[in-house]
Motif scaffolding. Structure first.
Motif, PDB file in Angstrom:
ATOM      1  N   ALA A 107       1.855  11.021 -19.899  1.00 14.37           N
ATOM      2  CA  ALA A 107       0.666  11.804 -20.252  1.00 14.37           C
ATOM      3  C   ALA A 107       0.525  13.013 -19.342  1.00 14.37           C
ATOM      4  CB  ALA A 107      -0.575  10.915 -20.165  1.00 14.37           C
ATOM      5  N   MET A 108       0.783  12.823 -18.062  1.00 15.38           N
ATOM      6  CA  MET A 108       0.706  13.935 -17.116  1.00 15.38           C
ATOM      7  C   MET A 108       1.717  15.016 -17.471  1.00 15.38           C
ATOM      8  SD  MET A 108       0.267  11.687 -13.623  1.00 15.38           S
ATOM      9  CE  MET A 108       0.644  13.047 -12.543  1.00 15.38           C
ATOM     10  N   ARG A 109       2.910  14.568 -17.865  1.00 23.21           N
ATOM     11  CA  ARG A 109       3.951  15.523 -18.247  1.00 23.21           C
ATOM     12  C   ARG A 109       3.577  16.253 -19.533  1.00 23.21           C
ATOM     13  NH1 ARG A 109       7.794  12.220 -18.123  1.00 23.21           N
ATOM     14  NH2 ARG A 109       7.768  11.653 -20.331  1.00 23.21           N
ATOM     15  N   ASP A 110       3.069  15.526 -20.522  1.00 22.31           N
ATOM     16  CA  ASP A 110       2.698  16.140 -21.801  1.00 22.31           C
ATOM     17  C   ASP A 110       1.599  17.187 -21.626  1.00 22.31           C
ATOM     18  OD1 ASP A 110       4.532  14.506 -22.996  1.00 22.31           O
ATOM     19  OD2 ASP A 110       3.046  13.050 -23.748  1.00 22.31           O
ATOM     20  N   LEU A 111       0.636  16.876 -20.760  1.00 25.78           N
ATOM     21  CA  LEU A 111      -0.527  17.767 -20.586  1.00 25.78           C
ATOM     22  C   LEU A 111      -0.309  18.836 -19.520  1.00 25.78           C
ATOM     23  CD1 LEU A 111      -3.360  15.085 -20.749  1.00 25.78           C
ATOM     24  CD2 LEU A 111      -2.651  16.650 -22.568  1.00 25.78           C
ATOM     25  N   GLY A 112       0.768  18.686 -18.747  1.00 28.63           N
ATOM     26  CA  GLY A 112       0.999  19.622 -17.658  1.00 28.63           C
ATOM     27  C   GLY A 112       0.016  19.421 -16.519  1.00 28.63           C
ATOM     28  N   TYR A 113      -0.393  18.162 -16.322  1.00 33.28           N
ATOM     29  CA  TYR A 113      -1.372  17.860 -15.266  1.00 33.28           C
ATOM     30  C   TYR A 113      -0.662  17.733 -13.915  1.00 33.28           C
ATOM     31  CZ  TYR A 113      -4.774  15.287 -12.457  1.00 33.28           C
ATOM     32  OH  TYR A 113      -5.632  14.883 -11.460  1.00 33.28           O
ATOM     33  N   VAL A 114      -1.201  18.448 -12.919  1.00 28.86           N
ATOM     34  CA  VAL A 114      -0.662  18.388 -11.563  1.00 28.86           C
ATOM     35  C   VAL A 114      -1.744  17.828 -10.646  1.00 28.86           C
ATOM     36  CG1 VAL A 114       0.286  19.680  -9.628  1.00 28.86           C
ATOM     37  CG2 VAL A 114       0.815  20.383 -11.974  1.00 28.86           C
ATOM     38  N   PRO A 115      -1.493  16.687  -9.978  1.00 29.98           N
ATOM     39  CA  PRO A 115      -2.509  16.105  -9.091  1.00 29.98           C
ATOM     40  C   PRO A 115      -2.854  17.034  -7.943  1.00 29.98           C
ATOM     41  CG  PRO A 115      -0.730  14.550  -9.519  1.00 29.98           C
ATOM     42  CD  PRO A 115      -0.271  15.877 -10.033  1.00 29.98           C
ATOM     43  N   ASN A 116      -4.083  16.942  -7.494  1.00 32.49           N
ATOM     44  CA  ASN A 116      -4.541  17.719  -6.352  1.00 32.49           C
ATOM     45  C   ASN A 116      -3.997  17.067  -5.081  1.00 32.49           C
ATOM     46  OD1 ASN A 116      -6.013  18.778  -4.163  1.00 32.49           O
ATOM     47  ND2 ASN A 116      -7.686  19.363  -5.508  1.00 32.49           N
ATOM     48  N   SER A 117      -2.924  17.660  -4.516  1.00 28.02           N
ATOM     49  CA  SER A 117      -2.276  17.049  -3.357  1.00 28.02           C
ATOM     50  C   SER A 117      -3.183  17.052  -2.141  1.00 28.02           C
ATOM     51  CB  SER A 117      -0.974  17.791  -3.024  1.00 28.02           C
ATOM     52  OG  SER A 117      -1.229  19.150  -2.757  1.00 28.02           O
ATOM     53  N   SER A 118      -4.019  18.076  -1.993  1.00 21.02           N
ATOM     54  CA  SER A 118      -4.911  18.128  -0.837  1.00 21.02           C
ATOM     55  C   SER A 118      -5.896  16.971  -0.864  1.00 21.02           C
ATOM     56  CB  SER A 118      -5.680  19.459  -0.815  1.00 21.02           C
ATOM     57  OG  SER A 118      -4.795  20.543  -0.655  1.00 21.02           O
ATOM     58  N   ALA A 119      -6.423  16.687  -2.048  1.00 21.65           N
ATOM     59  CA  ALA A 119      -7.377  15.582  -2.164  1.00 21.65           C
ATOM     60  C   ALA A 119      -6.682  14.254  -1.876  1.00 21.65           C
ATOM     61  CB  ALA A 119      -7.981  15.565  -3.565  1.00 21.65           C
ATOM     62  N   ARG A 120      -5.449  14.083  -2.377  1.00 23.34           N
ATOM     63  CA  ARG A 120      -4.716  12.857  -2.110  1.00 23.34           C
ATOM     64  C   ARG A 120      -4.499  12.655  -0.624  1.00 23.34           C
ATOM     65  NH1 ARG A 120      -0.670  14.452  -5.407  1.00 23.34           N
ATOM     66  NH2 ARG A 120       0.897  13.836  -3.885  1.00 23.34           N
ATOM     67  N   ARG A 121      -4.185  13.758   0.058  1.00 23.24           N
ATOM     68  CA  ARG A 121      -3.927  13.655   1.488  1.00 23.24           C
ATOM     69  C   ARG A 121      -5.193  13.298   2.258  1.00 23.24           C
ATOM     70  NH1 ARG A 121      -0.142  19.083   1.851  1.00 23.24           N
ATOM     71  NH2 ARG A 121       1.731  18.158   0.971  1.00 23.24           N
ATOM     72  N   LEU A 122      -6.308  13.862   1.831  1.00 25.89           N
ATOM     73  CA  LEU A 122      -7.562  13.536   2.499  1.00 25.89           C
ATOM     74  C   LEU A 122      -7.888  12.058   2.332  1.00 25.89           C
ATOM     75  CD1 LEU A 122      -9.785  16.632   1.657  1.00 25.89           C
ATOM     76  CD2 LEU A 122      -9.000  15.920   3.921  1.00 25.89           C
ATOM     77  N   ARG A 123      -7.667  11.535   1.119  1.00 24.72           N
ATOM     78  CA  ARG A 123      -7.975  10.131   0.868  1.00 24.72           C
ATOM     79  C   ARG A 123      -7.070   9.215   1.692  1.00 24.72           C
ATOM     80  NH1 ARG A 123      -8.831  12.083  -4.449  1.00 24.72           N
ATOM     81  NH2 ARG A 123      -6.672  11.694  -5.030  1.00 24.72           N
TER      82      ARG A 123
END
Length: 337
Positions: A39-55
């Motif tokens: 789904a991420m590939r189909d929609l071109g969704y890129v996770p927010n890496s900064s938010a992941r790192r903060l978490r």
């Protein structure tokens, strides 16, 4: 721009499941994980890496301290470390200390301020007690340095044994008066090499010469200057151990320009098996370290410690060295490069 909710709807799964996949958390079966990735590939969704790192309280960045990147030994090592770190999903910050103990401490603050997750130190210019204070802030791995009191992982070759082998080779070639060159006696590497040098000259009862200039040998130019100093102070020196192929190249270049035959009048040993050691004529006898393997091991150990989030006991990883015998110490023959 697609959102995490869009990914969840497209995959037919909950937002929580999508979030777990993005953050690489457990409790998600492979089938659902693949649906989220698709789904991420189909929609071109890129996770927010900064938010992941903060978490996760991780920067996914490591710092590498080195004295100067213009030294081919360190640039070769940095390249191997960066490649290996990238395989693990980490970025690197390169920090040049220029042999400054204060700059070294300034860079160590990157750990305390949580700007990096861990640090590799390829040289050390402070007492270990000062560096140890930073260990609670993140793991530190030493590469190429063997500090006796250090309580962390260390990757290195036996510098003393390497210097002993190189010095013994000079003596076996008939050298009777030797000189030991280093970039300064404030590092564990230089001290270990000097012990190996002294072990050989004492064992074979060979004379040696010491001079303040001999502890300021770091590059080609200083090698040229030291040769001139030797000619003025004691031209009877017929064998030189250097801690760098650059220094050895400078000595050989200046010697040839002054009509001194290498190795008949003066035999020279370098260190690190840099490209210049093979391109010089005569080629430079040198000590080879397995740079890539050492660099990769450093990164592997550091990232494992970052991922495990715990204090670690000292572990020593000692790699073998090889003396590459070439025409700066031996007569031209079928010598392997």
């Amino acid at each position: 721009m697609p959102t995490i909710e869009d990914v969840a709807r497209h995959a037919g799964l909950s937002r929580t499941t999508v979030s777990r996949v993005i953050n690489d958390q457990p409790y998600v079966c492979d089938e659902k994980r693949q649906r989220v990735v698709g789904a991420m590939r189909d929609l071109g969704y890129v996770p927010n890496s900064s938010a992941r790192r903060l978490r996760s309280q991780k920067t996914e960045t490591i710092a590498i301290l080195l004295p100067r990147i213009t030294n081919p030994f360190f640039s070769h090592m940095i390249e191997a470390m960066e490649k290996k770190a990238s395989e693990w999903g980490y970025q690197v910050i390169i920090c040049q200390t220029h042999y400054s103990s204060q700059k070294e401490l300034d860079y160590l603050e990157l750990l305390r301020t949580k700007q990096v997750d861990g640090m590799i130190m390829t040289s050390v210019h402070n007492e270990w007690s000062a560096i140890e204070e930073y260990l609670p802030s993140g793991p530190i791995v030493l590469c190429n340095e063997n500090i006796e009191e250090a309580n962390t992982s260390i990757i290195y070759i036996d510098q003393q044994e390497a210097a002993y082998d190189a010095t013994t080779h000079l003596i076996e070639q008939g050298c009777e008066k030797l000189a030991f060159l280093s970039g300064g006696m404030d590092s564990s590497i230089a001290l270990s090499r000097r012990r190996g040098f002294m072990k050989a000259v004492q064992q074979y009862n060979v004379s040696f010469v010491e001079h303040d200039d001999f502890n300021q040998a770091v590059d080609v130019e200083s090698g040229r200057e030291i040769f001139q100093s030797i000619q003025q102070e004691d031209a009877t020196i017929d064998g030189i151990f250097t801690g760098s192929d650059e220094v050895a190249a400078g000595i050989i270049y200046e010697a040839m320009n002054n009509g001194v035959s290498i190795p008949d009048d003066l035999a020279v040993v370098g260190f690190d098996n840099q490209t210049i050691s093979k391109l010089m004529n005569p080629s430079i006898t040198t000590v080879e370290q397995p740079v890539v393997e050492m660099a990769e091991k450093c990164v592997e150990i550091l990232i494992q410690q970052i991922e495990q989030r715990g204090r670690h006991k000292r572990e020593d990883y000692i790699f073998p060295h090889t003396l590459k015998k070439r025409t700066s110490t031996t007569k031209p023959m079928a010598i392997p490069m």
